[in-house]
Write a protein that holds these residues in place. Sequence first.
Motif, PDB file in Angstrom:
ATOM      1  N   TYR A 174       0.823  -1.213   0.000  1.00  0.00           N
ATOM      2  CA  TYR A 174       0.000   0.000   0.000  1.00  0.00           C
ATOM      3  C   TYR A 174       0.855   1.262   0.000  1.00  0.00           C
ATOM      4  CZ  TYR A 174      -3.743  -3.272   0.889  1.00  0.00           C
ATOM      5  OH  TYR A 174      -4.612  -4.322   0.769  1.00  0.00           O
ATOM      6  N   TYR A 186     -10.274  -5.531  -0.103  1.00  0.00           N
ATOM      7  CA  TYR A 186      -9.883  -4.144  -0.384  1.00  0.00           C
ATOM      8  C   TYR A 186     -10.320  -3.745  -1.795  1.00  0.00           C
ATOM      9  CZ  TYR A 186      -6.939   0.019  -0.816  1.00  0.00           C
ATOM     10  OH  TYR A 186      -6.498   1.317  -0.999  1.00  0.00           O
ATOM     11  N   ASN A 241     -14.248  -3.346  -1.659  1.00  0.00           N
ATOM     12  CA  ASN A 241     -14.809  -2.323  -0.773  1.00  0.00           C
ATOM     13  C   ASN A 241     -14.231  -0.938  -0.994  1.00  0.00           C
ATOM     14  OD1 ASN A 241     -16.319  -4.386   0.325  1.00  0.00           O
ATOM     15  ND2 ASN A 241     -15.001  -4.657   2.117  1.00  0.00           N
ATOM     16  N   LYS A 242     -12.948  -0.864  -1.321  1.00  0.00           N
ATOM     17  CA  LYS A 242     -12.296   0.437  -1.485  1.00  0.00           C
ATOM     18  C   LYS A 242     -12.298   0.923  -2.934  1.00  0.00           C
ATOM     19  CE  LYS A 242     -11.016   0.882   2.851  1.00  0.00           C
ATOM     20  NZ  LYS A 242     -11.551   1.970   3.730  1.00  0.00           N
TER      21      LYS A 242
END
Length: 269
Positions: free
Chosen positions: A53, A119, A122-123
């Motif tokens: 990330y 991730y 949802n992101k």
Amino acid sequence: MSLFSFRNHTVFGEYYDICANTGVLKYKKAKHRDYGDSYFMEEYKSQYKKTYYEDESNLRNMASRRIDVLRSVFGVSGKGFAGKKILEIGSAAGFFLHEAEKAGFIGKGFELSGQEAEYSRNKLGLDVEQKSILEIPSQTYKNSWDVIAAFFVIEHISEIDSIWERLGDWLAPGGVLFLGLPCFFGPSFQTNPKHWFETHPEDHFFDYDLASLKKLLSILGLKVKYARPMSYHQSRDLGLRGRLPHWGYKLYSNHFCYGDTIQVAAQKL
């Protein structure tokens, strides 16, 4: 009928079998590993000294360059991919897939890590399933995808016939298979095989180079349209090529796809 016919490598038989049909190398000492959340994060940080990330900006820039390669292969510009379908195998947190959707693709991903798949959904709002493609019957997505992308994934899969059967069958006619993978035609193996085997990842079951990929892809009805090294590690080259001026080394590497890691895009005829 298997695409592959492996026999003992005549020079590196302690470590490799070689496919008589394609030249793909099978690493004899490979072992299965658990590709859960901890594997993904720990391996990435160990290699790049930052978390996945934390490296998002660099990964998105790389994704954009890969999209440019696809634009070149398809002969389109801007959002010329509108309506085309792309599948990424091993989509991680979804940065490449997200950039592909910005370029007009309809994207889908398969990812083993539950954390990364979640991730992505949802992101980033992506269609990503926590699943191995080997769980899916090969006929499920026959001729379904305009692009299939897999970056540093296929070398981890021991079921070589099953993965390549799906890659060939799932591409639509005119579709493009886009791969990033380690390569044995590069400075490490070609000039320092002792170090190559000392550092060979234990979960890499097969090794490829451009020549073996061309033979394999030809059998599957695909033609290579783009092939380049991903890196230029001239300092690793202990042979005559390592003494070239850097511009000459890059010229040679690009022409012959000479590198420890390579990217290859091939189109289904």
